[in-house]
Enzyme design. Structure first.
Site, mmCIF file in Angstrom:
data_model
loop_
_atom_site.group_PDB
_atom_site.id
_atom_site.type_symbol
_atom_site.label_atom_id
_atom_site.label_comp_id
_atom_site.label_asym_id
_atom_site.label_seq_id
_atom_site.Cartn_x
_atom_site.Cartn_y
_atom_site.Cartn_z
ATOM 1 N N CYS A 76 0.933 -1.158 -0.007
ATOM 2 C CA CYS A 76 -0.006 0.259 -0.128
ATOM 3 C C CYS A 76 0.849 1.299 0.010
ATOM 4 O O CYS A 76 2.063 1.181 0.458
ATOM 5 C CB CYS A 76 -0.835 -0.148 1.101
ATOM 6 S SG CYS A 76 -2.037 -1.232 0.986
ATOM 7 N N CYS B 95 -3.573 0.173 -3.287
ATOM 8 C CA CYS B 95 -4.199 0.452 -2.248
ATOM 9 C C CYS B 95 -3.444 1.723 -1.127
ATOM 10 O O CYS B 95 -2.047 1.857 -1.337
ATOM 11 C CB CYS B 95 -4.321 -0.593 -1.038
ATOM 12 S SG CYS B 95 -2.820 -1.610 -1.002
#
Ligand code: C8R
Length: 262
Positions: A82, A164
């Site tokens: 992420c 993400c």
């Protein structure tokens, strides 16, 4: 059963397959998995190379589909942490310079599948098991659903779906289409970011040093188009002109420019 045929494959308006395509794919796969990212050392480059060519060989190069690339996608699945995905549009070189220095960040070309395919061209022909090195369909002059365009749409979609946290996009403020609804970024990627998984998209609008004209900045209406699409999708958006870390990269090339001296 298919027979080799005497007639040459049909002539298209685009560049033919890259010479030594299969060898380059295999070599790049080994370079990436053995030398660059040994954490992917388990990948089976032989299988990956086969899945890549099987996606388009002996098929009509104007009827390529996402489905054709599913096995290749499966064999090259890769987890990107992420907060480390970097998208780009009309800024290939600069975006890749940025992730070259920031090794913890990834453009699609810093992932295995993007690394393997970057800059290559490929197509086959329904009537032969060979690649067509003479010509391939041109996306505008021949057909949109050609193997290369479908490939980038398919892998870009997956890259966006998997992103993400805080994600970034490097945009080019020195061209008229700083944000282009018809580009891969505008047509595929922003629509496949998962709201709830992606907290914010941070846009960096970069301007060429010594460029004659700055077409767009974060205040341009064209950026509002992007902002609007993301707000409808419940993804936060921020924009910054000439983001310093990337500006420094431009300044390495033009250290004497007044904008690099202050
Ligand atoms: N992406 C799309 N296309 C890509 C690509 C890539 O990573 N890598 C290559 N070599 N190409 P552009 P865009 C090829 O207008 O359309 C992903 C394709 O043939 O400058 O907005 C990437 O994740 C494609 O037509 O950029 C990035 O975020 C052009 O180069 C966007 O999509 C790219 O043309 C960039 O795509």
């Amino acid at each position: 059963l298919m027979w080799p045929r005497a007639t040459p494959p049909r002539a298209w308006n685009g560049t033919g397959s890259t010479p030594h395509f299969s060898e380059i794919v295999l070599g790049r796969c080994f370079t990436y998995t053995q030398l660059l990212r040994p954490e992917l050392g388990h990948a089976d480059c032989g299988q990956i190379g086969k899945a890549f060519t099987n996606a388009f060989l002996s098929k009509d190069p104007c009827h390529s589909s996402e489905q054709d690339y599913q096995l290749l996608l499966k064999l090259t699945s890769q987890t990107i942490p992420c907060h480390s995905s970097v998208f780009w549009s009309k800024s290939t070189q600069l975006a890749h310079l940025y992730t070259r220095v920031r090794q913890d960040m990834f453009t699609l070309e810093d992932t295995l599948i993007g690394y393997i395919a970057d800059g290559l061209n490929w197509c086959g022909d329904a009537g032969s098991y060979e690649m067509n090195y003479q010509s391939c369909p041109h996306w505008r002059k021949d057909c949109i659903n050609n193997p290369v365009s479908v490939f980038w749409d398919t892998v870009s979609k997956r890259f966006a779906e998997n992103a993400c946290g805080e994600v970034q996009v490097v945009l080019n403020g020195s061209v008229s289409n700083t944000f282009d609804k018809n580009s891969t970024f505008g047509r595929v990627e922003i629509h496949n970011l998962h709201p709830g998984k992606v907290s914010v998209l941070k846009a960096w609008v970069m301007h060429d040093i010594g460029g004659v004209y700055s077409y767009h900045t974060c205040s341009s209406p064209i950026i509002d188009d992007l902002k609007f699409i993301l707000s409808k999708r419940n993804i936060s958006f921020t924009c910054e002109d000439d983001y310093r870390p990337i500006k420094f990269l431009q300044c390495v090339k033009s250290p004497e420019d007044s904008s690099c001296r202050k």
